[in-house]
Design a protein around this motif. Structure first.
Motif, PDB file in Angstrom:
ATOM      1  N   VAL A 112      11.897 -13.128  47.828  1.00 26.52           N
ATOM      2  CA  VAL A 112      12.132 -12.470  46.569  1.00 26.52           C
ATOM      3  C   VAL A 112      11.090 -12.516  45.625  1.00 26.52           C
ATOM      4  N   ILE A 113      10.473 -13.785  45.138  1.00 27.13           N
ATOM      5  CA  ILE A 113       9.321 -13.863  44.639  1.00 27.13           C
ATOM      6  C   ILE A 113       8.178 -13.103  44.867  1.00 27.13           C
ATOM      7  N   ASP A 114       8.008 -13.334  46.437  1.00 32.61           N
ATOM      8  CA  ASP A 114       6.756 -12.601  47.003  1.00 32.61           C
ATOM      9  C   ASP A 114       7.083 -11.200  47.232  1.00 32.61           C
ATOM     10  N   GLY A 115       8.228 -10.468  46.813  1.00 31.94           N
ATOM     11  CA  GLY A 115       8.239  -9.162  47.037  1.00 31.94           C
ATOM     12  C   GLY A 115       8.564  -8.621  48.272  1.00 31.94           C
ATOM     13  N   GLN A 116       9.175  -9.480  49.106  1.00 28.96           N
ATOM     14  CA  GLN A 116       9.512  -8.994  50.517  1.00 28.96           C
ATOM     15  C   GLN A 116      10.811  -8.677  50.594  1.00 28.96           C
ATOM     16  N   ILE A 117      11.654  -9.232  49.693  1.00 27.60           N
ATOM     17  CA  ILE A 117      13.162  -8.873  49.609  1.00 27.60           C
ATOM     18  C   ILE A 117      13.648  -8.711  48.270  1.00 27.60           C
ATOM     19  N   LYS A 118      14.601  -7.823  47.922  1.00 28.74           N
ATOM     20  CA  LYS A 118      15.176  -7.619  46.744  1.00 28.74           C
ATOM     21  C   LYS A 118      16.455  -7.963  46.599  1.00 28.74           C
ATOM     22  N   THR A 119      16.939  -8.277  45.365  1.00 29.12           N
ATOM     23  CA  THR A 119      18.510  -8.742  45.257  1.00 29.12           C
ATOM     24  C   THR A 119      19.240  -7.407  44.898  1.00 29.12           C
TER      25      THR A 119
ATOM     26  N   SER B  11      23.556  -6.392  44.247  1.00 33.80           N
ATOM     27  CA  SER B  11      24.794  -6.852  43.537  1.00 33.80           C
ATOM     28  C   SER B  11      25.674  -7.391  44.709  1.00 33.80           C
ATOM     29  N   ASN B  12      26.327  -8.314  43.843  1.00 33.04           N
ATOM     30  CA  ASN B  12      27.651  -9.301  44.654  1.00 33.04           C
ATOM     31  C   ASN B  12      26.908 -10.209  45.826  1.00 33.04           C
ATOM     32  N   GLY B  13      25.988 -10.639  45.476  1.00 38.10           N
ATOM     33  CA  GLY B  13      25.088 -11.611  46.464  1.00 38.10           C
ATOM     34  C   GLY B  13      24.551 -11.104  47.578  1.00 38.10           C
ATOM     35  N   TYR B  14      24.319  -9.738  47.577  1.00 38.76           N
ATOM     36  CA  TYR B  14      23.464  -9.346  48.762  1.00 38.76           C
ATOM     37  C   TYR B  14      21.968  -9.074  48.690  1.00 38.76           C
ATOM     38  N   TYR B  15      21.309  -9.002  49.790  1.00 40.34           N
ATOM     39  CA  TYR B  15      19.778  -8.931  49.712  1.00 40.34           C
ATOM     40  C   TYR B  15      19.229  -7.761  50.555  1.00 40.34           C
ATOM     41  N   GLN B  16      18.092  -7.120  50.352  1.00 44.10           N
ATOM     42  CA  GLN B  16      17.707  -6.114  51.419  1.00 44.10           C
ATOM     43  C   GLN B  16      16.108  -6.293  51.325  1.00 44.10           C
ATOM     44  N   TRP B  17      15.723  -5.936  52.626  1.00 43.84           N
ATOM     45  CA  TRP B  17      14.372  -5.921  52.775  1.00 43.84           C
ATOM     46  C   TRP B  17      13.813  -4.915  52.335  1.00 43.84           C
ATOM     47  N   ILE B  18      12.411  -5.248  51.660  1.00 42.67           N
ATOM     48  CA  ILE B  18      11.655  -4.177  51.070  1.00 42.67           C
ATOM     49  C   ILE B  18      10.759  -3.454  52.005  1.00 42.67           C
TER      50      ILE B  18
END
Length: 318
Positions: free
Chosen positions: A302-309, A311-318
């Motif tokens: 997330v910090i490296d900008g590869q994944i974004k947060t 809602s509700n505890g889910y993530y997505q690849w950028i």
């Protein structure tokens, strides 16, 4: 604190519903029969049809049929509500709205599909609408908090479920919109859930049934959508899966099968690039790690900008 009391404390203003409109609600007058389509109806023209009632003090703001904020497309429907009570961002009624509904007792696959569809709609700047129920509805709202509309099957003063209270509060905090066609003190009733489903169908330009058994309330939404001439989609599933049997029946009857998100996005005229959505547990399983280790990796990405947060505890690849 009770959600209703909390809202009143934040906005203590009491709104007075004029007797003419109060009476129209109580007597379930079909206001559409008194006017031509897209014409504002003056209150004076209702006087001959209604007996005077006392004005109703309401802690909840509302819009009546002749209010400029009342959706013009809703007026085209027979027996549309003469009054809509609301909390939140009323401007969402001017957005493109897509309805996504389904069963309360959904599978994880159903939740994942609802989450993906809602995310695609929301990322394209469109608005979702659903019924504030457990299962599919809740997933839809939490996956599109920046633009979502929830429809109550009761009055604002009669929200009894703590989980629905929490969901409603979350939507309002994120500038969403909650609507009800019922007087504030009206409790949930079976027929009011059906009316809730009708309003969802009328306010959406497209309806998607994600997962529904043969007797699901979501099928009422599908029927109302068909009667109103709205586009209807259903997500196919295995014939052995009872939770989705209602969707298969809809497809057999002529509903469009939603087989992939790219097809659906193309139909809506929005862009879509497939990016996987997942939670910590799913990420940990793929890497064969425990959740603590997986979370550390997730945070770094997330910090490296590869994944974004999301809602509700889910993530997505950028």
């Amino acid at each position: 604190m009770d959600l209703h009391l909390s809202i009143i404390m934040q906005n203590p203003k009491i709104h007075m519903l004029p007797s003419i409109w109060h009476s129209a609600m109580l007597r379930e007058i079909d206001v559409s029969s008194l006017m031509d389509t897209d014409t504002n109806i003056p209150e004076e023209s209702l006087i001959n049809f209604l007996q005077a009632e006392n004005d109703l003090p309401s802690p909840t703001p509302f819009i009546t049929w002749n209010n400029p904020n009342y959706p013009s497309f809703l007026k085209r429907q027979p027996k549309a509500p003469p009054v809509l009570f609301y909390r939140g961002n009323l401007s969402l009624l001017t957005e493109r709205v897509i309805g996504i509904v389904g069963t309360r007792k959904c599978t994880q696959n159903g939740r994942n599909m609802a989450r993906q569809i809602a995310s695609v709609i929301n990322q394209a700047g469109l608005c979702t609408i659903s019924g504030l129920a457990y299962g599919i509805d809740k997933t839809v709202h939490l996956s599109s908090l920046s633009k979502t509309i929830g429809i109550l099957p009761c009055g604002f003063s009669s929200i009894t479920s703590p989980q629905i209270q929490t969901l409603t509060q979350t939507i309002l905090e994120q500038n969403g919109l909650i609507l009800s066609e019922f007087l504030p003190h009206h409790p949930p009733r079976k027929w009011r859930f059906i009316r809730r489903n009708r309003l969802i169908a009328w306010l959406a330009e497209e309806i998607v049934i994600v997962e529904a058994p043969p007797k699901s309330g979501a099928l009422h939404t599908a029927q109302f959508a068909l009667e109103a001439g709205q586009s209807l989609w259903a997500v196919p599933c295995s014939p052995l899966q009872n939770t989705g049997a209602g969707c298969l029946n809809l497809i057999q009857a002529g509903a469009r099968p939603l087989c992939n998100l790219k097809q659906f996005a193309f139909h809506l005229g929005i862009s879509y690039t497939e990016k996987e959505i997942f939670n910590v547990s799913e990420f940990a399983q793929k890497l064969n790690l425990n959740e603590t280790q997986a979370l550390r990796i997730l945070m770094k990405k997330v910090i490296d900008g590869q994944i974004k947060t999301l809602s509700n505890g889910y993530y997505q690849w950028i």
